[in-house]
Design a protein around this motif. Structure first.
Motif, mmCIF file in Angstrom:
data_model
loop_
_atom_site.group_PDB
_atom_site.id
_atom_site.type_symbol
_atom_site.label_atom_id
_atom_site.label_comp_id
_atom_site.label_asym_id
_atom_site.label_seq_id
_atom_site.Cartn_x
_atom_site.Cartn_y
_atom_site.Cartn_z
ATOM 1 N N ASN A 27 0.836 -1.199 0.000
ATOM 2 C CA ASN A 27 0.000 0.000 0.000
ATOM 3 C C ASN A 27 0.872 1.250 0.000
ATOM 4 N N TYR A 28 0.310 2.342 -0.517
ATOM 5 C CA TYR A 28 0.980 3.636 -0.443
ATOM 6 C C TYR A 28 -0.097 4.708 -0.376
ATOM 7 N N GLY A 29 0.293 5.903 0.062
ATOM 8 C CA GLY A 29 -0.671 6.989 0.172
ATOM 9 C C GLY A 29 -0.328 7.928 1.308
ATOM 10 N N PHE A 30 -1.359 8.550 1.882
ATOM 11 C CA PHE A 30 -1.184 9.599 2.884
ATOM 12 C C PHE A 30 -0.938 9.003 4.275
ATOM 13 N N TRP A 31 -0.238 9.770 5.127
ATOM 14 C CA TRP A 31 0.009 9.416 6.537
ATOM 15 C C TRP A 31 0.839 8.148 6.687
ATOM 16 N N HIS A 32 1.728 7.886 5.743
ATOM 17 C CA HIS A 32 2.545 6.674 5.776
ATOM 18 C C HIS A 32 3.835 6.972 6.538
ATOM 19 N N PHE A 33 4.100 6.217 7.595
ATOM 20 C CA PHE A 33 5.285 6.467 8.416
ATOM 21 C C PHE A 33 6.546 6.400 7.548
ATOM 22 N N PRO A 34 7.407 7.397 7.643
ATOM 23 C CA PRO A 34 8.504 7.540 6.670
ATOM 24 C C PRO A 34 9.710 6.633 6.902
ATOM 25 N N GLU A 35 9.453 5.338 7.051
ATOM 26 C CA GLU A 35 10.517 4.347 6.961
ATOM 27 C C GLU A 35 10.248 3.417 5.781
ATOM 28 N N LYS A 36 9.059 3.481 5.204
ATOM 29 C CA LYS A 36 8.675 2.629 4.094
ATOM 30 C C LYS A 36 9.088 3.265 2.770
ATOM 31 N N LEU A 37 9.107 2.462 1.720
ATOM 32 C CA LEU A 37 9.747 2.848 0.462
ATOM 33 C C LEU A 37 9.283 4.196 -0.089
ATOM 34 N N ILE A 38 7.992 4.356 -0.354
ATOM 35 C CA ILE A 38 7.537 5.550 -1.057
ATOM 36 C C ILE A 38 7.667 6.815 -0.222
ATOM 37 N N PRO A 39 7.231 6.838 1.045
ATOM 38 C CA PRO A 39 7.453 8.076 1.803
ATOM 39 C C PRO A 39 8.922 8.359 2.048
ATOM 40 N N LEU A 40 9.714 7.317 2.259
ATOM 41 C CA LEU A 40 11.132 7.525 2.529
ATOM 42 C C LEU A 40 11.847 8.135 1.334
ATOM 43 N N VAL A 41 11.573 7.598 0.140
ATOM 44 C CA VAL A 41 12.200 8.131 -1.072
ATOM 45 C C VAL A 41 11.709 9.553 -1.342
ATOM 46 N N THR A 42 10.419 9.780 -1.151
ATOM 47 C CA THR A 42 9.870 11.115 -1.383
ATOM 48 C C THR A 42 10.514 12.141 -0.471
ATOM 49 N N ILE A 43 10.624 11.827 0.804
ATOM 50 C CA ILE A 43 11.194 12.766 1.771
ATOM 51 C C ILE A 43 12.679 12.982 1.506
ATOM 52 N N ASN A 44 13.413 11.899 1.223
ATOM 53 C CA ASN A 44 14.833 12.059 0.897
ATOM 54 C C ASN A 44 15.022 12.939 -0.332
ATOM 55 N N ALA A 45 14.191 12.704 -1.344
ATOM 56 C CA ALA A 45 14.339 13.469 -2.585
ATOM 57 C C ALA A 45 13.996 14.943 -2.363
ATOM 58 N N ILE A 46 12.959 15.216 -1.590
ATOM 59 C CA ILE A 46 12.606 16.603 -1.276
ATOM 60 C C ILE A 46 13.779 17.305 -0.600
ATOM 61 N N ALA A 47 14.468 16.565 0.285
ATOM 62 C CA ALA A 47 15.582 17.137 1.028
ATOM 63 C C ALA A 47 16.900 17.125 0.252
#
Length: 356
Positions: free
Chosen positions: A189-209
């Protein structure tokens, strides 16, 4: 119905809570002990509704579970509370055995005791819905048919083994005691409110930074990706329409490799938040693979689609765009999480594919 949802402050659980309160007339008793991956913010909108109540309790606490059943008198249980991160299960399997196996057993016994005391109509209408994963089926090779409800179990990690054990407990309680229970298995699963250790939120946050995007192995591991709101809709339909003893495999028919997922996130960010330093894909680099990394998961959801009258609404491109935009719009939430979880070394640094 009054539905007891375990783990309703987690990623998938909170989507279920929001869907029930926002799209149905049912009420929710959310049992969640608020572990590291649960956030109250994810259910804040539901909390304003009188049909919602949160009880902070541990599913391994039998006395607490019996008291919750007695006090709230649910018509159904949706059991989502679980430890779910594969890398964490490799590092420390004990908590996965405790929560996923002992917790499910404890909840089943509390539910059975409560259900046995209902009148005939109450027993006939009661449902115990256990939410599980496709990882219990093992791994697929490139030419294998997708998983379905009759695929033999072959778990490969401590996490998937603990979930397989919990699935077997639910089916045993249905067969032995007649508890009207059923199981759903889903894919990533992926989407909103996903704790940022999982693939999609983690990559998104790293890329933003502007941080590096480490990808396990060659990035070729395949997963079937399901937008979490679509999954929540399917799960609620299952508790409304599901038959005791059944299994429903829920998927989106949207397989992508880890490298394709990371590339898609980079492409969306290039459009929505261009980086003056260059395309976000420049941040991708490959790292040593994790132990026992399953190659491919994919689900054939034909039975669930037919039985539940459901089909995933989001294609991957639409869902990933909505997800990346949400993380751009909700930076305060995930930066606060990072600040609160100094001991969670995975936040912002784990290889892509760690949760896949």
């Amino acid at each position: 119905m009054r539905i007891l949802v375990t783990g309703g402050c987690g990623f998938i659980g909170s989507a279920v809570v929001r869907h029930i309160i926002g799209a149905t007339g049912h009420s929710v008793v959310n049992v969640d002990k608020l572990t590291y991956a649960a956030t109250g913010e994810s259910t804040a909108a539901a909390a304003a509704d009188p049909r919602y109540v949160h009880v902070r309790a541990d599913i391994t606490d039998g006395a607490a579970m019996r008291a919750i059943f007695a006090a709230h008198r649910p018509d159904a249980v949706m059991h989502l509370a679980a430890e779910s991160h594969v890398d964490r299960s490799i590092d420390g399997p004990g908590v996965f055995m405790h929560t996923n196996i002992l917790g499910t057993y404890t909840l089943l016994e509390a539910a059975r005791e409560y259900w046995s005391g209902l009148d005939a109509d109450g027993r006939a209408g009661f449902r115990f819905h256990h939410v599980s994963t496709d990882e219990v089926f093992g791994a697929l090779q490139p030419d294998d048919a997708p998983f379905c409800e009759t695929t033999p179990y072959d778990p490969r990690s401590p996490y998937s083994a603990s979930k397989a054990a919990s699935d077997h407990l639910v089916r045993a309680w249905q067969h032995t005691y007649g508890l009207p229970a059923f199981v759903t298995n889903t894919t990533n699963n992926y989407g909103f409110w996903h704790f940022p250790e999982k693939l999609i939120p983690l990559v998104t946050i790293n890329a933003i930074a502007g941080r590096g995007l480490p990808v396990y192995g060659d990035g070729g591991n395949m997963r079937d990706w399901l937008f979490v709101d679509d999954h929540a809709e399917a799960l609620v339909l299952a508790v409304e329409r599901g038959r005791p003893g059944e299994t429903y495999a829920i998927g989106a028919r949207q397989p992508r490799s880890n490298l394709q997922v990371v590339g898609a996130i980079c492409a969306v960010l290039d459009e929505l938040r261009p980086d003056p330093a260059g395309p976000h894909a420049r941040l991708i680099h490959h790292v040593h693979d994790r132990p026992g990394h399953d190659f491919r998961y994919e689900i054939d959801p034909a039975h669930a689609e037919s039985a539940l009258g459901w089909r995933a609404r989001h294609d991957f491109e639409t869902g990933i765009r909505r997800t990346v935009q949400w993380y751009l719009d909700n930076r305060d939430w995930w930066t606060a999480l990072q600040a609160r979880h100094d001991s969670t070394k995975r936040l912002g640094v784990a290889p892509a594919g760690a949760a896949a």
